[in-house]
Design an enzyme around this catalytic site. Structure first.
Site, mmCIF file in Angstrom:
data_model
loop_
_atom_site.group_PDB
_atom_site.id
_atom_site.type_symbol
_atom_site.label_atom_id
_atom_site.label_comp_id
_atom_site.label_asym_id
_atom_site.label_seq_id
_atom_site.Cartn_x
_atom_site.Cartn_y
_atom_site.Cartn_z
ATOM 1 N N CYS A 100 0.860 -1.180 0.000
ATOM 2 C CA CYS A 100 0.000 0.000 0.000
ATOM 3 C C CYS A 100 0.898 1.232 0.000
ATOM 4 O O CYS A 100 1.954 1.232 0.640
ATOM 5 C CB CYS A 100 -0.895 -0.003 1.241
ATOM 6 S SG CYS A 100 -1.985 1.440 1.348
ATOM 7 N N ILE A 101 0.482 2.247 -0.716
ATOM 8 C CA ILE A 101 1.245 3.497 -0.751
ATOM 9 C C ILE A 101 0.248 4.651 -0.697
ATOM 10 O O ILE A 101 -0.808 4.590 -1.334
ATOM 11 C CB ILE A 101 2.155 3.574 -1.998
ATOM 12 C CG1 ILE A 101 3.047 4.803 -1.955
ATOM 13 C CG2 ILE A 101 1.355 3.490 -3.270
ATOM 14 C CD1 ILE A 101 4.163 4.788 -2.987
ATOM 15 N N GLN A 103 0.385 15.916 -2.154
ATOM 16 C CA GLN A 103 0.339 15.297 -3.477
ATOM 17 C C GLN A 103 0.792 16.287 -4.541
ATOM 18 O O GLN A 103 0.737 17.491 -4.359
ATOM 19 C CB GLN A 103 -1.078 14.790 -3.764
ATOM 20 C CG GLN A 103 -1.449 13.624 -2.880
ATOM 21 C CD GLN A 103 -2.880 13.163 -3.045
ATOM 22 O OE1 GLN A 103 -3.649 13.726 -3.813
ATOM 23 N NE2 GLN A 103 -3.253 12.128 -2.316
ATOM 24 N N GLY A 113 5.202 11.161 -3.718
ATOM 25 C CA GLY A 113 4.806 9.821 -4.134
ATOM 26 C C GLY A 113 5.907 9.158 -4.945
ATOM 27 O O GLY A 113 6.227 7.989 -4.743
ATOM 28 N N GLU A 164 2.165 -4.590 -5.362
ATOM 29 C CA GLU A 164 1.109 -5.591 -5.298
ATOM 30 C C GLU A 164 0.019 -5.256 -6.299
ATOM 31 O O GLU A 164 -0.319 -4.092 -6.494
ATOM 32 C CB GLU A 164 0.548 -5.595 -3.869
ATOM 33 C CG GLU A 164 -0.247 -6.812 -3.514
ATOM 34 C CD GLU A 164 -0.571 -6.842 -2.036
ATOM 35 O OE1 GLU A 164 -1.757 -6.668 -1.703
ATOM 36 O OE2 GLU A 164 0.368 -7.013 -1.232
ATOM 37 N N SER A 202 -4.612 0.413 -7.840
ATOM 38 C CA SER A 202 -5.769 1.300 -7.919
ATOM 39 C C SER A 202 -5.590 2.208 -9.133
ATOM 40 O O SER A 202 -4.501 2.262 -9.725
ATOM 41 C CB SER A 202 -5.862 2.150 -6.646
ATOM 42 O OG SER A 202 -4.758 3.037 -6.588
#
Length: 167
Positions: A91-92, A99, A104, A125, A129
């Protein structure tokens, strides 16, 4: 009587510092409540976020911006301590005020740096999204363009790029 929190940084070892930015490695088994709270915070901003109680098998890499009052959370990524598929990110998340400022990208780059240090291939993973897909495509587009620009006129191979440190 309620007391103020006395923490000025995440409950972990600082493993990276550059100017006013730090990365802390937090073990989900050692600091379970802190990591669960990180996951619950991420759930506010990530529609697909499902994990927030079972944090023990994960390491959390927390990016902070530091000033005289302490270390302020920018974002984090988590990864399984032992993963058969060799994923380097589970998860990130970058908090909305940070942002589109390159944080990121820094977290993604840091995940690949850790993979190289471990001598492992790395991949996030799946499935990604929508925002994760945009972020990773942007990261790899700029990384590959920079690599090609730095090696104009030279013979380039995929194997050569895989073993080259990222900028």
């Amino acid at each position: 009587m309620q007391r103020k929190c006395s923490w000025h940084h995440p409950p972990a070892d600082e493993i990276y510092r550059s100017q006013n930015l730090s990365v802390f490695e937090v073990d989900g088994q050692v600091n379970k409540i802190f990591c669960q709270n990180l996951c619950l915070l991420a759930k506010l901003f990530l529609d697909h976020k499902t994990l927030y109680y079972d944090v023990e098998p994960f390491l959390f890499y927390v990016l902070t911006q530091n000033d005289s009052t302490g270390c302020h959370l920018i974002g984090y990524f988590s990864k399984e301590k032992s993963c058969q598929q060799k994923y380097n990110v589970s998860c990130i998340m970058t908090l909305p005020p940070y942002q589109r400022q390159g944080f990121g990208r820094l977290l993604i780059d840091f995940s690949y740096l850790l993979s190289r240090r471990e001598g492992q291939p790395g991949s996030p993973e799946k499935p990604l999204s929508d925002l994760g897909q945009v972020s990773y495509r942007s990261y790899w587009r700029s990384t590959l363009l920079q690599y090609l620009d730095e090696h104009i006129g030279q013979k380039i191979t995929i194997h050569g790029k895989a073993n080259t440190p990222h900028p």
